[in-house]
Design a protein around this motif. Structure first.
Motif, PDB file in Angstrom:
ATOM      1  N   ASP A 180     -60.005  57.278 -52.696  1.00  0.00           N
ATOM      2  CA  ASP A 180     -61.656  57.144 -52.635  1.00  0.00           C
ATOM      3  C   ASP A 180     -62.047  58.049 -53.766  1.00  0.00           C
ATOM      4  O   ASP A 180     -63.390  57.660 -54.369  1.00  0.00           O
ATOM      5  N   ALA A 236     -67.097  54.923 -52.359  1.00  0.00           N
ATOM      6  CA  ALA A 236     -65.938  55.645 -51.922  1.00  0.00           C
ATOM      7  C   ALA A 236     -65.348  55.324 -50.622  1.00  0.00           C
ATOM      8  O   ALA A 236     -64.231  55.211 -50.205  1.00  0.00           O
ATOM      9  N   ARG A 237     -66.443  55.331 -49.873  1.00  0.00           N
ATOM     10  CA  ARG A 237     -66.332  55.264 -48.393  1.00  0.00           C
ATOM     11  C   ARG A 237     -66.172  53.895 -47.764  1.00  0.00           C
ATOM     12  O   ARG A 237     -65.808  53.449 -46.806  1.00  0.00           O
ATOM     13  N   LEU A 238     -66.143  52.647 -48.652  1.00  0.00           N
ATOM     14  CA  LEU A 238     -66.175  51.233 -48.492  1.00  0.00           C
ATOM     15  C   LEU A 238     -64.773  50.990 -48.001  1.00  0.00           C
ATOM     16  O   LEU A 238     -63.749  51.407 -48.343  1.00  0.00           O
ATOM     17  N   PRO A 251     -61.904  48.816 -47.198  1.00  0.00           N
ATOM     18  CA  PRO A 251     -61.248  47.645 -47.971  1.00  0.00           C
ATOM     19  C   PRO A 251     -61.040  46.603 -47.255  1.00  0.00           C
ATOM     20  O   PRO A 251     -61.054  45.370 -47.788  1.00  0.00           O
ATOM     21  N   LEU A 295     -54.000  49.980 -45.295  1.00  0.00           N
ATOM     22  CA  LEU A 295     -55.463  49.493 -45.306  1.00  0.00           C
ATOM     23  C   LEU A 295     -56.223  49.872 -44.338  1.00  0.00           C
ATOM     24  O   LEU A 295     -57.515  50.111 -44.436  1.00  0.00           O
ATOM     25  N   ARG A 317     -56.628  60.447 -46.042  1.00  0.00           N
ATOM     26  CA  ARG A 317     -57.165  59.243 -46.663  1.00  0.00           C
ATOM     27  C   ARG A 317     -56.512  59.139 -48.098  1.00  0.00           C
ATOM     28  O   ARG A 317     -56.122  57.989 -48.370  1.00  0.00           O
ATOM     29  N   GLU A 318     -56.420  60.318 -48.823  1.00  0.00           N
ATOM     30  CA  GLU A 318     -55.866  60.398 -50.049  1.00  0.00           C
ATOM     31  C   GLU A 318     -54.475  59.812 -50.185  1.00  0.00           C
ATOM     32  O   GLU A 318     -54.007  59.195 -50.945  1.00  0.00           O
ATOM     33  N   ALA A 369     -53.802  56.420 -49.600  1.00  0.00           N
ATOM     34  CA  ALA A 369     -54.133  55.659 -50.808  1.00  0.00           C
ATOM     35  C   ALA A 369     -52.989  55.750 -51.617  1.00  0.00           C
ATOM     36  O   ALA A 369     -52.485  54.788 -52.192  1.00  0.00           O
TER      37      ALA A 369
END
Ligand SMILES: Nc1ncnc2c1ncn2[C@@H]1O[C@H](COP(=O)(O)OP(=O)(O)OP(=O)(O)O)[C@@H](O)[C@H]1O
Ligand SMILES: [Mg+2]
Lengths: 474, 236
Positions: free
Chosen positions: A381, A463-465, A467, B67, B87-88, B91
């Motif tokens: 993000d 950023a909040r989109l 995916p 995802l 979240r990080e 990723a």
């Protein structure tokens, strides 16, 4: 992501939809330009005003008086110093001591006397004042006809416009057009007139000095009662003076009855040892033979030193007087003016910032899939957010730089136009516009800041989109 | 995080799901895209995920890829529950551990092949001077060394998918997730892609999960097939 990667990606993304981003950038630059133009005008006017004030000499001058002076008697008691009777005399030694104080540019006595000037055999009574050579740079002489004194002791005078009118017998008619200085100066410049004055001559050792042949002589002496010897003679003399200048404005800071209409070089006035009103007072109070000054004007190097110089002079036992630093009030006024100009200038920038928000939100819609791909590839993000911030920031940098350039051009044009107008009106040109380096840096910085703030919402949204949704989107 | 070619031979299970569910609420109706799936994948395994359209194959793959997050149940990768990751961190998991390819290739159209392949390395903060060489080598391995400066639109579908494969593998993931990688390709080109994937699976020892419609193709390359229907596992 590393900073250079962010920059590189941001710049290439901006280039991808070049037209839209260019238009947004132009929007920012117009905003910055209006801000820069407004502020540079405000700053320029402020600099002009303080230049003027500085040149007027009103705010960098401290007037020093002796406490023995009658004028000091009825003032608020200055308990810190010695009583008037014990306080030092304001004579040449005192003047030199004052001149040696830090931040003092010069200290010169105020010599002024009423006397008779003969022009074309007609007498004219007027107040004369000695003018220090440094007054050459005084504002009042900007529009003067003729020249300033050729030397510190040249037998030359500068006339004030009103006196020039009197010499030519032109009484200003009510309702009639004002007579131009140029007209007055033409017949007067280079002419000579004769000044009658009384010279004060010290009597060495007491015995009466033999008057020079052909001189009428008046002697003021107090030997009679065997008081301490202070005796001088007064001679009536004549001095030829050449008119070198006629001034429209008034170079004299003195107002009211003491205001002079004719000026002669200060050194010349000192050398002539013209009898001063103070001389008589000193004599009656039984002071020594050396002349004292009624006032000494002290020019300080900058208005901000007025207070400290005043304090130092007071400590020496003199009274002082100064017009309180008006530049401080001026600065206050211009701070408010600049604020208003800045707010108006910023309005355009605020509009431009909406453009940034719009452009970036559009970019998110358009690059939805791309954002999804980046996230699937492992972009966090923060990476996505930073990328959009970088794009906003890049637009800010470019818009800011462009805007400063544009604002500079606008300022120049305004300045040029004003000077054209001033020249038509027969005024000297003025620099009413200034772009200091901090304004350049500040404007670019502000543009970047505004852009980043505008980028906040779009960047957060990108950023909040999600995916999965973004990749599903075809 | 270890990124590695050492394909985790030490752990018997690379990925497992436990009663994982992914439900979508559409107004009044609840769509159970994935509905209680439990499965285990061994390191280096090459698995095909089959099922009719809408059976939840992509949804399951996205859950494994990190995802998407499950509605309930858990996805466990090398002993760690993905649900526990921020979240990080998720990723980072996608960046280091997972490589993905899609039916529609998903190359970024404004970037050249080199730039596309370099992109995951930018996120991984690989030094700039190393990136070029690595990207070149990766594209060389999928037979695209002459097309480095081309944009995706200038390439055939097979070439684009090969570039996408090179990009998916550039950070040397342990898990390759392919969602119908041959779906947009003719059978000849599809076979080429399958050969490549098998080569990577064998040479690098990475675990591969491939979604496909084509049972025949799957049977040729894959040892194990998992069947989904209405979000549930069904016996193959
Ligand atoms: N965001 C969503 N909102 C609502 N329903 C969704 C969403 N995403 C997927 N679904 C539904 O979940 C079910 C499973 O979808 P999914 O894409 O996983 O199927 P699939 O097996 O990959 O199908 P295909 O072979 O066509 O790709 C579908 O019925 C789909 O409509
Ligand atoms: Mg699917």
């Amino acid at each position: 992501m590393k900073a250079y990667d962010l920059t590189e990606l941001a710049v290439r993304n901006l280039r991808e939809s070049g037209l839209r981003n260019s238009l947004t950038t132009v929007g920012i630059s117009v905003g910055v330009a209006s801000l820069v133009a407004m502020l540079s005008l405000g700053i320029g006017l402020q600099q002009l005003a303080s230049r003027r004030l500085q040149k007027s000499g009103l705010f960098d001058t401290v007037v020093v008086m002796s406490r023995r002076d009658l004028r000091s008697f009825n003032r608020e008691p200055q308990n810190s110093g010695p009583a008037p009777a014990d306080s030092p005399m304001l004579d040449e030694t005192a003047r030199q001591r004052i001149e040696r104080l830090p931040n003092v540019r010069e200290a010169y006595p105020d010599i002024r006397f009423i006397t008779e000037l003969r022009y074309e055999d007609k007498p004219h009574l007027t107040m004369l004042a000695g003018l220090p050579f440094s007054a050459k740079n005084n504002d009042a002489f900007d529009g003067m006809q003729g020249k300033f004194f050729s030397s510190e002791t040249a037998p030359e005078i500068i006339l004030q416009k009103a006196f020039a009118e009197e010499l030519l017998g032109k009484r200003p008619q009510p309702g009639a057009d004002e007579v131009k200085v140029t007209e007055l100066a033409k017949p007067l410049l280079g002419q000579e007139l004769v000044m009658r004055y009384t010279e004060r001559v010290e009597n060495p050792g007491g015995p009466k000095r033999v008057p020079r042949a052909g001189e009428s002589r008046l002697t003021a002496s107090n030997q009679v009662n065997d008081l301490p010897q202070a005796s001088y003679s007064v001679f009536l003399r004549e001095q030829k003076l050449k008119i070198v200048g006629v001034s429209d404005l008034d170079p004299d800071s003195m107002r009211g009855a003491a205001r002079a209409r004719v000026f002669l070089p200060l050194k010349l006035a000192e050398n002539l040892r013209v009898m001063q009103p103070t001389n008589l007072r000193d004599t009656s109070r039984g002071l020594g033979a050396s002349p004292t000054y009624a006032t000494v004007s002290v020019r300080v190097t900058s208005p901000k030193y007025v207070q400290s110089v005043e304090d130092a002079v007071r400590k020496m036992g003199f009274n002082t007087f100064s017009i309180t630093d008006a530049t401080r009030n001026l600065r206050q006024f211009f701070a408010v003016l600049d604020l208003f100009l800045g707010i108006f200038g910023s309005l355009a920038l605020a509009v431009a910032s909406i453009g940034i928000v719009n452009t970036l939100v559009m970019a998110i819609l358009e690059r939805r899939r791309e954002i999804g791909i980046m996230k699937a590839l492992g972009a966090s993000d923060t990476d996505v957010k930073k990328l959009f911030f970088a794009e906003a920031g890049a637009m800010g940098v470019m818009g800011g730089a462009l805007g400063v350039a544009l604002g500079w051009v606008i300022g120049r044009v305004i300045n040029l136009g004003t000077n054209l107008y001033l020249r038509r009106q027969n005024f000297p040109p003025e620099q009413i516009w200034a772009v200091p380096w901090w304004l350049v840096a500040g404007a670019i910085g502000f543009a970047i800041l505004v852009s980043l703030v505008s980028g906040m919402y779009p960047a957060g949204r990108a950023a909040r989109l999600d995916p999965v949704q973004a990749l599903r989107y075809e | 995080m270890s990124s590695g070619s050492q394909s985790g031979q030490n752990g018997p299970i690379a990925v497992s799901t436990k009663q994982v569910c992914r439900h979508y609420r559409m107004g009044e109706t609840l769509i159970r895209a994935v509905d209680g799936v439990s499965l285990e994948l061994r390191p280096g395994e090459f698995v095909a995920l089959l099922g009719s359209s809408g059976s939840g194959k992509s949804s399951l793959l996205n859950l494994i890829a990190g995802l998407d997050r499950p509605t309930s149940g858990s996805v466990i990768v090398r002993g760690g529950d993905l649900a526990a990751l921020s979240r990080e961190a998720l990723a980072k998991y996608r960046l280091r551990t997972v490589g993905m390819v899609f039916q529609s290739f998903n190359l970024i159209p404004s970037m050249t092949l080199m730039e596309n392949v370099e992109l995951p390395m930018r996120f991984a903060e690989v030094e700039r001077d190393q990136r070029e060489g690595l990207a070149r080598k990766a594209l060389d391995r999928v037979g695209l060394s002459t097309r480095l400066r081309h944009r995706p639109a200038e390439l055939s579908g097979g070439e684009q998918q090969r570039a996408a494969l090179a990009r998916a593998l550039i950070n040397r993931p342990q898990l390759l997730l392919a969602d119908e990688p041959t779906g947009n390709l003719d059978s000849h080109t599809g076979t080429e892609i399958m050969e490549l994937i098998r080569e990577f699976n064998q040479a690098l020892g990475m675990t591969v999960v491939m979604v496909t419609h084509e049972r025949a193709l799957a049977e040729r390359y894959v040892k194990r097939m998992i069947f989904l229907a209405d979000g549930k596992l069904v016996g193959g």
